[in-house]
Design a protein around this motif. Structure first.
Motif, short mmCIF file in Angstrom:
data_model
loop_
_atom_site.label_atom_id
_atom_site.label_comp_id
_atom_site.label_asym_id
_atom_site.label_seq_id
_atom_site.Cartn_x
_atom_site.Cartn_y
_atom_site.Cartn_z
N PRO A 9 0.82 -1.31 0.04
CA PRO A 9 -0.03 0.30 -0.07
C PRO A 9 0.98 1.24 -0.39
CG PRO A 9 -0.04 -1.40 2.18
CD PRO A 9 1.11 -2.49 1.15
N GLY A 10 0.68 2.21 -0.48
CA GLY A 10 1.47 3.59 -0.81
C GLY A 10 2.38 3.55 -1.88
N ILE A 11 2.30 2.36 -2.08
CA ILE A 11 3.76 2.37 -3.34
C ILE A 11 3.18 2.48 -4.30
CG2 ILE A 11 5.48 1.63 -4.26
CD1 ILE A 11 6.47 0.97 -0.97
N GLN A 12 3.05 3.36 -5.69
CA GLN A 12 2.48 2.84 -7.14
C GLN A 12 3.30 2.07 -7.84
OE1 GLN A 12 1.78 6.85 -8.34
NE2 GLN A 12 -0.52 6.69 -7.79
N GLY A 13 4.60 2.31 -7.92
CA GLY A 13 5.63 0.93 -8.31
C GLY A 13 4.85 0.19 -9.45
N PRO A 28 -13.53 -7.35 -11.68
CA PRO A 28 -13.77 -6.92 -9.95
C PRO A 28 -12.56 -7.28 -9.23
CG PRO A 28 -14.82 -8.75 -11.03
CD PRO A 28 -14.25 -8.22 -12.53
N TYR A 29 -11.73 -6.78 -8.48
CA TYR A 29 -10.66 -7.52 -8.13
C TYR A 29 -10.59 -6.57 -6.84
CZ TYR A 29 -8.35 -2.87 -8.54
OH TYR A 29 -8.21 -1.11 -8.58
N ILE A 30 -10.22 -7.41 -5.57
CA ILE A 30 -9.84 -6.28 -4.49
C ILE A 30 -8.45 -6.62 -3.77
CG2 ILE A 30 -9.46 -6.62 -1.55
CD1 ILE A 30 -11.98 -8.97 -1.92
N ASP A 31 -7.65 -5.07 -3.99
CA ASP A 31 -6.27 -4.57 -3.68
C ASP A 31 -6.43 -5.06 -1.97
OD1 ASP A 31 -3.91 -3.51 -3.86
OD2 ASP A 31 -4.88 -2.04 -4.55
N VAL A 32 -5.71 -6.39 -1.47
CA VAL A 32 -5.90 -6.90 -0.45
C VAL A 32 -4.74 -5.61 0.34
CG1 VAL A 32 -5.21 -8.94 1.09
CG2 VAL A 32 -6.32 -9.14 -1.36
N ALA A 33 -3.55 -5.78 0.16
CA ALA A 33 -3.40 -4.82 1.20
C ALA A 33 -3.61 -3.58 1.50
CB ALA A 33 -1.64 -4.98 0.74
N ARG A 34 -4.40 -2.76 0.82
CA ARG A 34 -5.09 -1.68 0.74
C ARG A 34 -6.24 -1.48 1.90
NH1 ARG A 34 -3.84 2.30 -4.63
NH2 ARG A 34 -1.53 2.31 -5.04
N GLU A 35 -6.94 -3.17 2.06
CA GLU A 35 -7.98 -3.28 2.37
C GLU A 35 -7.50 -3.18 4.14
OE1 GLU A 35 -10.83 -2.48 1.07
OE2 GLU A 35 -10.08 -1.91 -0.82
N SER A 36 -9.11 -2.45 4.83
CA SER A 36 -8.51 -3.68 5.83
C SER A 36 -9.33 -4.37 6.63
CB SER A 36 -8.97 -2.65 7.10
OG SER A 36 -9.45 -1.65 6.91
N GLY A 37 -9.90 -5.20 7.81
CA GLY A 37 -10.66 -6.40 7.63
C GLY A 37 -10.03 -7.73 7.99
N PRO A 38 -10.92 -8.18 8.13
CA PRO A 38 -10.33 -10.40 8.67
C PRO A 38 -9.38 -10.76 6.99
CG PRO A 38 -12.91 -10.24 8.89
CD PRO A 38 -12.05 -8.27 8.64
N GLY A 39 -8.81 -10.73 6.13
CA GLY A 39 -7.90 -11.39 5.35
C GLY A 39 -7.55 -10.50 4.42
N LEU A 40 -7.43 -9.11 5.19
CA LEU A 40 -7.43 -7.74 4.36
C LEU A 40 -5.32 -7.24 4.84
CD1 LEU A 40 -10.64 -6.67 3.33
CD2 LEU A 40 -9.18 -7.91 1.49
N GLY A 41 -5.73 -6.53 4.54
CA GLY A 41 -3.62 -5.65 4.80
C GLY A 41 -3.15 -6.30 4.41
N VAL A 42 -1.95 -5.60 4.96
CA VAL A 42 -0.58 -6.15 4.56
C VAL A 42 -0.33 -7.17 4.76
CG1 VAL A 42 1.83 -5.86 5.30
CG2 VAL A 42 0.79 -3.87 4.27
#
Length: 117
Positions: A9-13, A28-42
């Motif tokens: 998250p926070g790095i375009q790269g 449709p997609y989930i940007d996993v590391a940019r989201e929060s909650g169960p099974g999400l985030g870094v």
């Protein structure tokens, strides 16, 4: 199918090339590391990278989960997405040319990064 994109998250790269392709395709997609909650985030991204049960794990982001597939490396992800979403030519020579352009861009980005760091 909803894709799961893993990138910092926070790095375009390099992950940004994948995000742009997914957005252009309207996929449709989930940007996993940019989201929060169960099974999400870094932590979810790191857990997947450290999971020894993953048969063909990626060593570093970006990587994309597409159903049961986990696809690593920007060029490889785009090679997968292109024909499935009308983002690349239908002919093999056209797809290879498009892939060649992406690899050239990857080289350019790497050289620009090395020059400025």
């Amino acid at each position: 199918m909803q894709y799961r994109l893993y990138y910092w998250p926070g790095i375009q790269g390099r992950g940004e090339f994948v995000r742009l392709a997914l957005e252009e395709a309207g996929a449709p997609y989930i940007d996993v590391a940019r989201e929060s909650g169960p099974g999400l985030g870094v932590p979810a991204m790191m857990k997947l990278m450290d999971n020894r049960r993953v048969r063909r794990a990626s060593f570093a982001p970006p990587f994309l989960q597409a159903g049961r597939l986990t696809i690593g490396q920007t060029a490889n992800i785009l090679l997968y997405l292109g024909p499935r979403h009308g983002l690349a030519p239908r002919s093999e020579d056209g797809r290879l040319w498009t892939h060649q352009l992406q690899l050239t861009m990857a080289d350019f980005v790497a050289e620009a990064h090395d020059t400025h760091h």
